[in-house]
Design an enzyme around this catalytic site. Structure first.
Site, mmCIF file in Angstrom:
data_model
loop_
_atom_site.group_PDB
_atom_site.id
_atom_site.type_symbol
_atom_site.label_atom_id
_atom_site.label_comp_id
_atom_site.label_asym_id
_atom_site.label_seq_id
_atom_site.Cartn_x
_atom_site.Cartn_y
_atom_site.Cartn_z
ATOM 1 N N ASP A 131 0.852 -1.188 0.000
ATOM 2 C CA ASP A 131 0.000 0.000 0.000
ATOM 3 C C ASP A 131 0.890 1.240 0.000
ATOM 4 O O ASP A 131 1.884 1.311 0.722
ATOM 5 C CB ASP A 131 -0.911 -0.019 1.240
ATOM 6 C CG ASP A 131 -2.051 0.975 1.113
ATOM 7 O OD1 ASP A 131 -3.211 0.524 1.071
ATOM 8 O OD2 ASP A 131 -1.794 2.192 1.073
ATOM 9 N N ILE A 132 0.530 2.242 -0.801
ATOM 10 C CA ILE A 132 1.329 3.448 -0.946
ATOM 11 C C ILE A 132 1.274 4.306 0.327
ATOM 12 O O ILE A 132 2.142 5.155 0.535
ATOM 13 C CB ILE A 132 0.827 4.242 -2.186
ATOM 14 C CG1 ILE A 132 1.912 5.118 -2.757
ATOM 15 C CG2 ILE A 132 -0.425 5.049 -1.869
ATOM 16 C CD1 ILE A 132 1.575 5.686 -4.135
ATOM 17 N N ASN A 192 -12.661 -3.270 2.854
ATOM 18 C CA ASN A 192 -13.581 -2.144 2.967
ATOM 19 C C ASN A 192 -14.555 -2.259 1.797
ATOM 20 O O ASN A 192 -14.134 -2.389 0.646
ATOM 21 C CB ASN A 192 -12.816 -0.821 2.906
ATOM 22 C CG ASN A 192 -11.965 -0.606 4.139
ATOM 23 O OD1 ASN A 192 -12.343 -0.993 5.242
ATOM 24 N ND2 ASN A 192 -10.801 -0.002 3.968
ATOM 25 N N GLY A 216 -15.283 3.184 3.830
ATOM 26 C CA GLY A 216 -13.896 3.551 3.568
ATOM 27 C C GLY A 216 -13.321 3.048 2.268
ATOM 28 O O GLY A 216 -12.126 3.231 2.010
ATOM 29 N N HIS A 242 -9.956 -5.436 -3.216
ATOM 30 C CA HIS A 242 -8.609 -5.563 -2.647
ATOM 31 C C HIS A 242 -8.723 -5.966 -1.191
ATOM 32 O O HIS A 242 -9.542 -5.440 -0.440
ATOM 33 C CB HIS A 242 -7.795 -4.277 -2.789
ATOM 34 C CG HIS A 242 -8.511 -3.043 -2.338
ATOM 35 N ND1 HIS A 242 -9.475 -2.441 -3.102
ATOM 36 C CD2 HIS A 242 -8.401 -2.321 -1.206
ATOM 37 C CE1 HIS A 242 -9.937 -1.379 -2.451
ATOM 38 N NE2 HIS A 242 -9.311 -1.284 -1.298
ATOM 39 N N LEU A 243 -7.878 -6.912 -0.823
ATOM 40 C CA LEU A 243 -7.822 -7.410 0.548
ATOM 41 C C LEU A 243 -6.601 -6.788 1.214
ATOM 42 O O LEU A 243 -5.466 -6.994 0.771
ATOM 43 C CB LEU A 243 -7.715 -8.941 0.513
ATOM 44 C CG LEU A 243 -7.645 -9.687 1.843
ATOM 45 C CD1 LEU A 243 -8.815 -9.318 2.759
ATOM 46 C CD2 LEU A 243 -7.639 -11.198 1.590
ATOM 47 N N HIS A 244 -6.856 -5.970 2.255
ATOM 48 C CA HIS A 244 -5.751 -5.382 3.000
ATOM 49 C C HIS A 244 -5.148 -6.436 3.920
ATOM 50 O O HIS A 244 -5.877 -7.120 4.639
ATOM 51 C CB HIS A 244 -6.241 -4.242 3.901
ATOM 52 C CG HIS A 244 -6.755 -3.022 3.199
ATOM 53 N ND1 HIS A 244 -6.005 -1.882 3.051
ATOM 54 C CD2 HIS A 244 -7.962 -2.753 2.630
ATOM 55 C CE1 HIS A 244 -6.728 -0.952 2.426
ATOM 56 N NE2 HIS A 244 -7.915 -1.447 2.162
HETATM 57 P P1 5GP Z 1 -9.597 1.312 0.340
HETATM 58 O O1 5GP Z 1 -9.637 2.663 1.003
HETATM 59 O O2 5GP Z 1 -10.357 1.351 -0.990
HETATM 60 O O3 5GP Z 1 -10.015 0.175 1.215
HETATM 61 O O4 5GP Z 1 -8.074 1.028 0.012
HETATM 62 C C1 5GP Z 1 -7.405 1.591 -1.070
HETATM 63 C C2 5GP Z 1 -5.950 1.589 -0.718
HETATM 64 O O5 5GP Z 1 -5.207 1.832 -1.897
HETATM 65 C C3 5GP Z 1 -5.556 2.687 0.281
HETATM 66 O O6 5GP Z 1 -5.040 2.089 1.461
HETATM 67 C C4 5GP Z 1 -4.526 3.514 -0.474
HETATM 68 O O7 5GP Z 1 -3.457 3.957 0.342
HETATM 69 C C5 5GP Z 1 -4.064 2.567 -1.559
HETATM 70 N N1 5GP Z 1 -3.619 3.217 -2.770
HETATM 71 C C6 5GP Z 1 -4.224 4.269 -3.411
HETATM 72 N N2 5GP Z 1 -3.550 4.592 -4.515
HETATM 73 C C7 5GP Z 1 -2.492 3.741 -4.592
HETATM 74 C C8 5GP Z 1 -1.429 3.587 -5.541
HETATM 75 O O8 5GP Z 1 -1.322 4.290 -6.541
HETATM 76 N N3 5GP Z 1 -0.510 2.601 -5.285
HETATM 77 C C9 5GP Z 1 -0.607 1.800 -4.188
HETATM 78 N N4 5GP Z 1 0.350 0.873 -4.033
HETATM 79 N N5 5GP Z 1 -1.603 1.900 -3.281
HETATM 80 C C10 5GP Z 1 -2.533 2.866 -3.484
#
Ligand code: 5GP
Ligand code: ZN
Length: 119
Positions: A36-37, A92, A98, A105-107
């Site tokens: 995650d970035i 999420n 969130g 995507h699975l964190h």
């Molecule tokens: P969500 O909020 O949809 O559950 O998770 C999306 C995740 O994607 C966030 O934790 C965010 O930091 C990550 N993310 C967003 N843009 C990028 C990107 O360009 N590269 C990577 N590696 N992660 C990203």
């Protein structure tokens, strides 16, 4: 082989295709795992299906085997990062919960104490 399901303007489809750079830590036939970035823990990896589905429920309905592979990949990542027994998996689902990227995507979070309930 069936045609891959992709969406041209989807960030994670573009990462899977290699068009947007990411630090990939694991890849399988149906999944890709990358850091995650904006890491929220020492280990914070996102495991995504190669095919585009908007959320976990859509993936489970459309491709049960990929859903299982997502969880197996997450466990392999946690183990490879040195946390085989203590990690958190999060989907999420929906903006109100969130979700910001609408490609399943699975964190995988590990490497620090993780409070419960989450925020
Ligand atoms: P969500 O909020 O949809 O559950 O998770 C999306 C995740 O994607 C966030 O934790 C965010 O930091 C990550 N993310 C967003 N843009 C990028 C990107 O360009 N590269 C990577 N590696 N992660 C990203
Ligand atoms: Zn996508």
């Amino acid at each position: 082989m069936s045609t891959p399901k992709t969406e041209a303007d989807c960030l994670f489809c573009r990462i899977v295709a290699g068009d947007v750079p990411a630090e990939v830590v694991h890849a399988t036939e149906r999944t890709v795992a990358f850091r995650d970035i904006n890491a929220q823990a020492p280990t914070h990896v996102l495991v995504v299906p190669r095919d585009h589905y908007a959320d976990a429920a859509e993936l489970a309905a459309g491709d049960p085997e990929a859903t299982a592979e997502l969880v197996r990949t997450a466990a392999a990542v946690a183990t490879a990062e040195g946390h085989p027994d203590d990690y958190r998996l999060v989907f999420n689902t929906g903006a109100g919960a969130g979700q910001t990227v609408f490609h399943t995507h699975l964190h995988v979070l590990a490497g620090r104490d993780l409070a419960w309930p989450p925020g």
